[in-house]
Design an enzyme around this catalytic site. Structure first.
Site, mmCIF file in Angstrom:
data_model
loop_
_atom_site.group_PDB
_atom_site.id
_atom_site.type_symbol
_atom_site.label_atom_id
_atom_site.label_comp_id
_atom_site.label_asym_id
_atom_site.label_seq_id
_atom_site.Cartn_x
_atom_site.Cartn_y
_atom_site.Cartn_z
ATOM 1 N N ARG A 80 12.346 50.628 30.892
ATOM 2 C CA ARG A 80 13.760 50.902 30.646
ATOM 3 C C ARG A 80 14.124 52.377 30.683
ATOM 4 N NH1 ARG A 80 12.193 46.454 27.967
ATOM 5 N NH2 ARG A 80 13.579 44.651 28.036
ATOM 6 N N HIS A 105 13.330 47.979 35.089
ATOM 7 C CA HIS A 105 12.500 47.689 36.268
ATOM 8 C C HIS A 105 13.191 48.006 37.596
ATOM 9 C CE1 HIS A 105 9.552 46.197 33.592
ATOM 10 N NE2 HIS A 105 9.911 44.932 33.518
ATOM 11 N N HIS A 179 3.270 43.790 37.640
ATOM 12 C CA HIS A 179 3.742 42.961 36.533
ATOM 13 C C HIS A 179 3.078 41.582 36.537
ATOM 14 C CE1 HIS A 179 6.412 41.775 33.340
ATOM 15 N NE2 HIS A 179 7.197 42.829 33.477
ATOM 16 N N ASP A 251 5.824 43.954 22.998
ATOM 17 C CA ASP A 251 6.552 44.381 24.191
ATOM 18 C C ASP A 251 6.764 45.885 24.019
ATOM 19 O OD1 ASP A 251 8.009 44.558 26.490
ATOM 20 O OD2 ASP A 251 9.738 43.417 25.781
ATOM 21 N N GLU A 319 1.041 46.486 31.748
ATOM 22 C CA GLU A 319 1.810 47.223 32.752
ATOM 23 C C GLU A 319 1.548 48.713 32.555
ATOM 24 O OE1 GLU A 319 5.995 45.748 32.257
ATOM 25 O OE2 GLU A 319 4.942 44.303 31.009
HETATM 26 C C1 BGC Z 1 9.590 44.194 29.604
HETATM 27 C C2 BGC Z 1 10.195 43.021 28.892
HETATM 28 C C3 BGC Z 1 10.891 42.164 29.911
HETATM 29 C C4 BGC Z 1 9.874 41.744 30.947
HETATM 30 C C5 BGC Z 1 10.453 40.921 32.058
HETATM 31 C C6 BGC Z 1 8.584 43.668 30.565
HETATM 32 O O1 BGC Z 1 8.006 44.726 31.252
HETATM 33 O O2 BGC Z 1 8.994 45.105 28.710
HETATM 34 O O3 BGC Z 1 11.089 43.453 27.904
HETATM 35 O O4 BGC Z 1 11.475 41.036 29.316
HETATM 36 O O5 BGC Z 1 9.255 42.863 31.505
HETATM 37 O O6 BGC Z 1 11.485 41.595 32.654
#
Ligand code: BGC
Length: 353
Positions: A80, A105, A179, A251, A319
């Site tokens: 983010r 992303h 991812h 997360d 990630e």
């Molecule tokens: C994020 C999550 C998100 C997920 C899918 C992760 O990298 O940290 O908050 O829901 O990706 O978009």
């Protein structure tokens, strides 16, 4: 060995290819030119059946409908950026704020949805492919034309080595990640209760309730974020710690102790162990951070491979990344890429059988 097949077609008629990297140990990784997606990762077992350890889908339509980035390459900026705003070289930029008022992303049409150019580097012992993408100046609000390249190599040591390179014609941000959602018991297993995780980090970046870091580098000691020893993931998930509540599970970004600027070779950053099979995932990287995401928001739509309905906490993602919102936190390692520089990072996911 490498084999290729047509996986499906995009709405505009372009073909989506699936490229399989197969090594001499009977491991097979299927990669799509759509989003560089790792669609299947088949590992051999003593009973000679293969187990597929990543979540994925069976059709192009499902990948286009997916909001969870299953198996995809993420760019230009993984994770983010607060309100999608940042300043670079005294110019203010506004990105697409595609999730909860923040940029996530890389925006709505991120690298995960692009068709990458692919070429084979090596067929033989360590099958290897190269994926290339040009992202134009202004793409999703990011400055500069970025030429990105990702090399996937499956080694004889059962490791998928991912090398990221990029260059730009103007200062920009670049923070790529992979991812993949791993479930070492098999993608159909439903939960990760039998998984333990370890992250070699003594600090993490706590967030507000919208997953934006406060800027603090908080010690992990005496919190569920202390994963310096292998720890059952379900212990942390059950914790009433405020940060676990904010993330609806793990997360979060951990600040990796092994990171140094300008590393060319990856260091051991994290691992997961599935206690019933004894299978391990080892994560080595040159990047400063890792987001452990326990698939908290994973829903049952679209339906997964082989008709499996995936659920929250049915997988884990490691990630590797620059810390979230780093453009707005000057003391975080910088994701800025300047004209004339070549971005280089490596992440390896190794499976120990
Ligand atoms: C994020 C999550 C998100 C997920 C899918 C992760 O990298 O940290 O908050 O829901 O990706 O978009």
């Amino acid at each position: 060995m490498i084999s290729k097949q047509i996986f499906g077609h995009l709405p505009d008629g372009r073909a989506v290819e699936q490229i399989s990297l197969i090594n001499a140990n009977g491991m097979q990784i299927d990669i799509l030119n759509l989003g560089g997606i790792i669609r299947r990762w088949l590992v051999p077992t003593p009973s000679s059946e293969q187990v597929d350890i990543v979540l994925g889908f069976d059709t192009v339509e499902d990948y286009l409908a997916d909001q969870a980035y299953l198996g995809a390459l993420v760019g230009r900026y993984a994770n983010r950026i607060k309100h999608g705003k940042f300043t670079l070289k005294e110019t203010r930029y506004q990105l697409d704020a595609n999730q909860g008022g923040n940029s996530l992303h890389g925006g709505v049409d991120g690298f995960n949805r692009r068709l990458w150019q692919t070429s084979v580097i090596s067929q033989a012992l360590n099958p290897s492919i190269c994926l290339q993408l040009t992202s134009e100046d202004g793409d999703q609000g990011f400055p500069g034309q970025l030429k990105a390249e990702v090399i996937y190599t499956l080694t004889e040591e059962n490791s998928l080595r991912i090398e990221y390179r990029a260059s730009t014609d103007q200062a920009t941000l670049y923070n790529p990640t992979q991812h993949s959602y791993f479930n070492l018991a098999g993608h159909q297993s439903g939960d990760i209760d039998s998984h333990q995780a370890q992250i070699l980090a003594s600090h993490f970046t706590p967030t507000d309730s919208n997953a934006i870091p406060s800027g603090e580098l908080a010690p992990v000691a005496n919190t569920p974020f202390d994963l310096r020893e292998l720890t059952p993931v379900k212990v942390g998930l059950a914790s009433s710690h405020e940060q676990i509540k904010f993330g609806s599970g793990y997360d979060h970004n951990w600040c990796l102790d092994g990171y140094r600027a300008d590393l060319q070779q990856p260091f051991f950053a994290a691992m997961a162990l599935e206690t019933q099979s004894g299978r391990k995932l080892i994560v080595n990287t040159t990047m400063p951070g890792v987001q452990l995401y326990t698939a908290n928001f994973l829903g049952s739509e679209p339906i997964g491979k082989e008709g499996v309905s995936y659920q929250g906490n049915g997988a884990l993602c490691f990630e590797t990344q620059f810390y979230p919102d780093s453009p707005n936190q000057p003391h975080f390692p910088s994701a800025m890429l300047e004209k004339g520089q070549t971005f280089y990072a490596v992440t390896e996911y190794q499976i120990v059988l």
